[in-house]
Design a protein around this motif. Structure first.
Motif, PDB file in Angstrom:
ATOM      1  N   SER A 122       0.810  -1.219   0.000  1.00 29.65           N
ATOM      2  CA  SER A 122       0.000   0.000   0.000  1.00 29.65           C
ATOM      3  C   SER A 122       0.843   1.269   0.000  1.00 29.65           C
ATOM      4  O   SER A 122       0.371   2.335  -0.405  1.00 29.65           O
ATOM      5  CB  SER A 122      -0.958   0.013   1.201  1.00 29.65           C
ATOM      6  OG  SER A 122      -0.235   0.015   2.412  1.00 29.65           O
ATOM      7  N   LYS A 123       2.095   1.179   0.452  1.00 30.77           N
ATOM      8  CA  LYS A 123       2.949   2.373   0.523  1.00 30.77           C
ATOM      9  C   LYS A 123       4.192   2.251  -0.361  1.00 30.77           C
ATOM     10  O   LYS A 123       4.744   3.254  -0.805  1.00 30.77           O
ATOM     11  CB  LYS A 123       3.365   2.623   1.972  1.00 30.77           C
ATOM     12  CG  LYS A 123       3.882   4.028   2.237  1.00 30.77           C
ATOM     13  CD  LYS A 123       4.054   4.261   3.726  1.00 30.77           C
ATOM     14  CE  LYS A 123       4.501   5.691   3.999  1.00 30.77           C
ATOM     15  NZ  LYS A 123       4.689   5.915   5.460  1.00 30.77           N
ATOM     16  N   GLY A 124       4.641   1.044  -0.613  1.00 28.87           N
ATOM     17  CA  GLY A 124       5.816   0.841  -1.440  1.00 28.87           C
ATOM     18  C   GLY A 124       6.059  -0.641  -1.641  1.00 28.87           C
ATOM     19  O   GLY A 124       5.455  -1.480  -0.975  1.00 28.87           O
ATOM     20  N   MET A 125       6.964  -0.964  -2.558  1.00 29.02           N
ATOM     21  CA  MET A 125       7.266  -2.358  -2.879  1.00 29.02           C
ATOM     22  C   MET A 125       8.719  -2.676  -2.553  1.00 29.02           C
ATOM     23  O   MET A 125       9.634  -1.962  -2.986  1.00 29.02           O
ATOM     24  CB  MET A 125       7.024  -2.626  -4.367  1.00 29.02           C
ATOM     25  CG  MET A 125       5.581  -2.726  -4.758  1.00 29.02           C
ATOM     26  SD  MET A 125       5.368  -3.142  -6.530  1.00 29.02           S
ATOM     27  CE  MET A 125       5.648  -1.530  -7.276  1.00 29.02           C
ATOM     28  N   THR A 126       8.944  -3.747  -1.804  1.00 28.55           N
ATOM     29  CA  THR A 126      10.291  -4.283  -1.654  1.00 28.55           C
ATOM     30  C   THR A 126      10.636  -5.071  -2.917  1.00 28.55           C
ATOM     31  O   THR A 126       9.738  -5.403  -3.714  1.00 28.55           O
ATOM     32  CB  THR A 126      10.381  -5.221  -0.446  1.00 28.55           C
ATOM     33  OG1 THR A 126       9.565  -6.387  -0.711  1.00 28.55           O
ATOM     34  CG2 THR A 126       9.897  -4.552   0.835  1.00 28.55           C
ATOM     35  N   PRO A 127      11.911  -5.402  -3.127  1.00 25.74           N
ATOM     36  CA  PRO A 127      12.243  -6.265  -4.265  1.00 25.74           C
ATOM     37  C   PRO A 127      11.460  -7.575  -4.263  1.00 25.74           C
ATOM     38  O   PRO A 127      11.032  -8.064  -5.317  1.00 25.74           O
ATOM     39  CB  PRO A 127      13.748  -6.496  -4.108  1.00 25.74           C
ATOM     40  CG  PRO A 127      14.241  -5.267  -3.404  1.00 25.74           C
ATOM     41  CD  PRO A 127      13.135  -4.900  -2.454  1.00 25.74           C
ATOM     42  N   ALA A 128      11.253  -8.148  -3.063  1.00 25.38           N
ATOM     43  CA  ALA A 128      10.491  -9.402  -2.977  1.00 25.38           C
ATOM     44  C   ALA A 128       9.039  -9.198  -3.370  1.00 25.38           C
ATOM     45  O   ALA A 128       8.436 -10.037  -4.048  1.00 25.38           O
ATOM     46  CB  ALA A 128      10.583  -9.980  -1.567  1.00 25.38           C
ATOM     47  N   ASP A 129       8.441  -8.079  -2.937  1.00 26.23           N
ATOM     48  CA  ASP A 129       7.061  -7.770  -3.320  1.00 26.23           C
ATOM     49  C   ASP A 129       6.921  -7.703  -4.835  1.00 26.23           C
ATOM     50  O   ASP A 129       6.019  -8.299  -5.431  1.00 26.23           O
ATOM     51  CB  ASP A 129       6.626  -6.431  -2.725  1.00 26.23           C
ATOM     52  CG  ASP A 129       6.433  -6.467  -1.221  1.00 26.23           C
ATOM     53  OD1 ASP A 129       6.037  -7.518  -0.698  1.00 26.23           O
ATOM     54  OD2 ASP A 129       6.677  -5.423  -0.580  1.00 26.23           O
ATOM     55  N   ARG A 130       7.811  -6.949  -5.466  1.00 31.03           N
ATOM     56  CA  ARG A 130       7.738  -6.791  -6.917  1.00 31.03           C
ATOM     57  C   ARG A 130       7.928  -8.133  -7.631  1.00 31.03           C
ATOM     58  O   ARG A 130       7.215  -8.443  -8.590  1.00 31.03           O
ATOM     59  CB  ARG A 130       8.779  -5.772  -7.401  1.00 31.03           C
ATOM     60  CG  ARG A 130       8.757  -5.566  -8.924  1.00 31.03           C
ATOM     61  CD  ARG A 130       9.709  -4.482  -9.357  1.00 31.03           C
ATOM     62  NE  ARG A 130       9.185  -3.161  -9.070  1.00 31.03           N
ATOM     63  CZ  ARG A 130       8.341  -2.496  -9.854  1.00 31.03           C
ATOM     64  NH1 ARG A 130       7.926  -3.063 -11.000  1.00 31.03           N
ATOM     65  NH2 ARG A 130       7.914  -1.304  -9.544  1.00 31.03           N
ATOM     66  N   LEU A 131       8.877  -8.916  -7.130  1.00 34.34           N
ATOM     67  CA  LEU A 131       9.147 -10.202  -7.758  1.00 34.34           C
ATOM     68  C   LEU A 131       7.934 -11.130  -7.650  1.00 34.34           C
ATOM     69  O   LEU A 131       7.573 -11.818  -8.605  1.00 34.34           O
ATOM     70  CB  LEU A 131      10.378 -10.842  -7.109  1.00 34.34           C
ATOM     71  CG  LEU A 131      11.202 -11.826  -7.932  1.00 34.34           C
ATOM     72  CD1 LEU A 131      11.668 -11.210  -9.237  1.00 34.34           C
ATOM     73  CD2 LEU A 131      12.414 -12.293  -7.111  1.00 34.34           C
ATOM     74  N   LEU A 132       7.322 -11.147  -6.474  1.00 31.68           N
ATOM     75  CA  LEU A 132       6.122 -11.983  -6.329  1.00 31.68           C
ATOM     76  C   LEU A 132       5.022 -11.518  -7.283  1.00 31.68           C
ATOM     77  O   LEU A 132       4.396 -12.334  -7.969  1.00 31.68           O
ATOM     78  CB  LEU A 132       5.599 -11.975  -4.896  1.00 31.68           C
ATOM     79  CG  LEU A 132       4.317 -12.827  -4.751  1.00 31.68           C
ATOM     80  CD1 LEU A 132       4.405 -13.791  -3.597  1.00 31.68           C
ATOM     81  CD2 LEU A 132       3.064 -11.971  -4.653  1.00 31.68           C
ATOM     82  N   ILE A 133       4.785 -10.208  -7.336  1.00 32.98           N
ATOM     83  CA  ILE A 133       3.741  -9.690  -8.223  1.00 32.98           C
ATOM     84  C   ILE A 133       4.025 -10.076  -9.672  1.00 32.98           C
ATOM     85  O   ILE A 133       3.128 -10.515 -10.407  1.00 32.98           O
ATOM     86  CB  ILE A 133       3.611  -8.164  -8.055  1.00 32.98           C
ATOM     87  CG1 ILE A 133       3.030  -7.835  -6.671  1.00 32.98           C
ATOM     88  CG2 ILE A 133       2.718  -7.579  -9.148  1.00 32.98           C
ATOM     89  CD1 ILE A 133       3.061  -6.358  -6.315  1.00 32.98           C
ATOM     90  N   GLU A 134       5.285  -9.937 -10.091  1.00 30.03           N
ATOM     91  CA  GLU A 134       5.643 -10.277 -11.468  1.00 30.03           C
ATOM     92  C   GLU A 134       5.521 -11.778 -11.745  1.00 30.03           C
ATOM     93  O   GLU A 134       5.372 -12.188 -12.900  1.00 30.03           O
ATOM     94  CB  GLU A 134       7.063  -9.795 -11.766  1.00 30.03           C
ATOM     95  CG  GLU A 134       7.173  -8.268 -11.825  1.00 30.03           C
ATOM     96  CD  GLU A 134       8.595  -7.774 -11.953  1.00 30.03           C
ATOM     97  OE1 GLU A 134       9.534  -8.593 -11.735  1.00 30.03           O
ATOM     98  OE2 GLU A 134       8.786  -6.576 -12.245  1.00 30.03           O
ATOM     99  N   SER A 135       5.531 -12.589 -10.683  1.00 26.40           N
ATOM    100  CA  SER A 135       5.414 -14.042 -10.856  1.00 26.40           C
ATOM    101  C   SER A 135       3.967 -14.523 -10.895  1.00 26.40           C
ATOM    102  O   SER A 135       3.713 -15.693 -11.184  1.00 26.40           O
ATOM    103  CB  SER A 135       6.138 -14.764  -9.705  1.00 26.40           C
ATOM    104  OG  SER A 135       5.381 -14.721  -8.500  1.00 26.40           O
TER     105      SER A 135
END
Length: 454
Positions: A122-135
């Motif tokens: 809701s406020k920002g993405m960690t590298p892990a967050d982005r990677l999960l979303i892209e997966s």
């Protein structure tokens, strides 16, 4: 003390009015599974879930037989996987391997769905967050029972517009990856504003980090029961109408409380909450839209629909909250198009548009749910629809969500069949005027002024 009249009344609701417990959802924390070695992580996840859930389905079936209460689904929710996989996952394939582990254990313990392939951004993405979303497109196209959710905003933090833009692209990719099944992967993917930690309903269920190690959450249903009760007071004033809904919601929720307590005792897992949402199914007579018609509308979507839905939602909560020790999750009235025959009829009749559904989400339990749209809809248009819904949730301090299904290769006027509880849906037109410059700005929309309450 329950008397014989109440027993007979409950039996009537079950046999003739489609009353059921929609789900028993076992929430499981995976925080103690975190490991930097991906193989060890997957192994820990499998064994933690299997050990916790191996008796869930059997227990649900036993309760259903003994009490004569249909329990439609048995499900699992887990800690958001972006948190669990961050130390071990370096690629989208690494994260997708966790999704396949979740799918494998869900099959083996026999649950319908497993939720929590999720990220909280809701406020920002960690590298892990982005990677999960892209997966997500890969994960949902290579699994059967895994559900995914991403929380994009909250009243406290505002809306992460970078994530909103990304999710428009991910939804389209997921549709493309599962186009052979009419883009079914998107039916297992939902985006939220103000996502609750204890929601038992899919596709948005995850086990929040504020929860105990294991928890039992129950979701009840009963649109058919409410409709039948209202048919007996047809033409009466609003006071009678509201009292009838409240009393009926109380009875429905008591059934959920009974099942929740019994499941908690037999599984030796703490009781969490009862979610007292009116969750429709494609079955005739099990429709929220038909309740709105019983209240006095020709079709859902007619003038007065938002007011009628607000009344229904509020009275369901007022009646249900007295019937359970702990009420939580989403709690209210769901308005999924494909899962509600009355909503489908309203769309076909031309009474219900995407814009009217958006207005209804200001007062309903969740948001734009199970809506099929043309497969050639632009990613920025999908992101714009998401941004509108996130804004409704942020400003109104409520949970809102979007589950859109761009059906690749199909357009307005065609229908798509998802099967089972997911039902079927007419493909609805979308406003195609561009919002690309707005979506491409980047950054985030700040929290509203009324969020500053400390």
């Amino acid at each position: 003390m329950i008397n014989i009249f109440e027993v007979a009344e409950t039996n009537q609701m079950i046999e003739k009015e489609n009353l059921d417990v929609r789900t028993i959802t076992l929430g499981i924390s995976l925080l103690d599974c975190i490991d930097s070695d991906l193989n060890k992580l997957n192994d820990k996840i499998y064994h933690k879930i299997y050990d916790a859930a191996k008796d869930l389905v059997k227990t649900g079936e036993e309760i259903s037989r003994e009490f004569g209460i249909p329990i439609v689904n048995k499900r699992i929710s887990v800690t958001p996987i972006a948190l669990i996989g961050g130390a071990a996952c370096q690629t989208t394939e690494d994260f997708a391997s966790i999704a396949r582990t979740l799918d494998k254990v869900a099959h083996e313990v026999g649950v319908n769905f497993i939720g929590g392939y999720s990220a909280q951004v809701s406020k920002g993405m960690t590298p892990a967050d982005r990677l999960l979303i892209e997966s997500i497109p890969l994960a949902l196209s290579t699994t059967e029972r895994v559900c995914s959710s991403v929380n994009l905003g909250s009243t406290k933090t505002g809306i992460n517009m970078d994530a909103v833009k990304l999710m428009g692209e991910i939804i389209l990719q997921t549709a493309e990856y599962t186009k052979e099944d009419d883009s079914l992967g998107c039916a297992k993917l939902v985006v939220f504003c103000n996502a609750p930690d204890d929601n038992p309903f899919m596709a948005g269920a995850f086990h929040g980090v504020t929860e105990e190690d294991k928890i039992i959450n129950v979701g009840v249903s009963g649109p058919g029961v409410v409709k039948t009760a209202l048919s007996k007071v047809r033409g009466e004033n609003f006071e009678v109408l509201c009292e009838t809904i409240k009393k009926t919601a109380f009875k429905v929720t008591r059934v959920g409380q009974l099942v929740a307590q019994e499941a908690s005792k037999r599984l030796n897992v703490p009781f969490g909450i009862v979610d007292l949402s009116l969750a429709p199914t494609p079955a005739v007579g099990d429709s929220v839209a038909e309740i709105l018609c019983e209240i006095g509308l020709e079709y859902a979507g007619a003038p007065g629909t938002t007011a009628a839905l607000a009344l229904l939602n509020d009275q369901v909560k007022k009646g249900g909250v007295m019937a359970s020790s702990y009420v939580g999750g989403l709690s209210g009235a769901f308005i999924p198009v494909s899962e509600d025959q009355g909503m489908i009829d309203a769309v076909i009749a031309g009474a219900l548009s995407l814009e009217k559904l958006e207005a209804m989400t200001c007062v309903c339990s969740v948001g734009l749910d199970m809506i099929a749209i043309p497969g050639d809809t632009k990613a920025t248009t999908i992101s714009g629809i998401i941004a509108d819904e996130m804004a409704i949730g942020m400003i109104n301090q409520k949970t809102t969500a979007v589950r859109l299904i761009p059906v690749i290769g199909k357009g307005v006027g065609e229908t798509v069949e998802f099967g089972g509880l997911l039902g079927y849906a007419p493909i609805m037109p979308v406003n195609n005027f561009s919002c690309a410059d707005f979506i491409n700005r980047g950054g985030r929309i700040p929290a509203p002024i009324h969020s500053f309450k400390n």
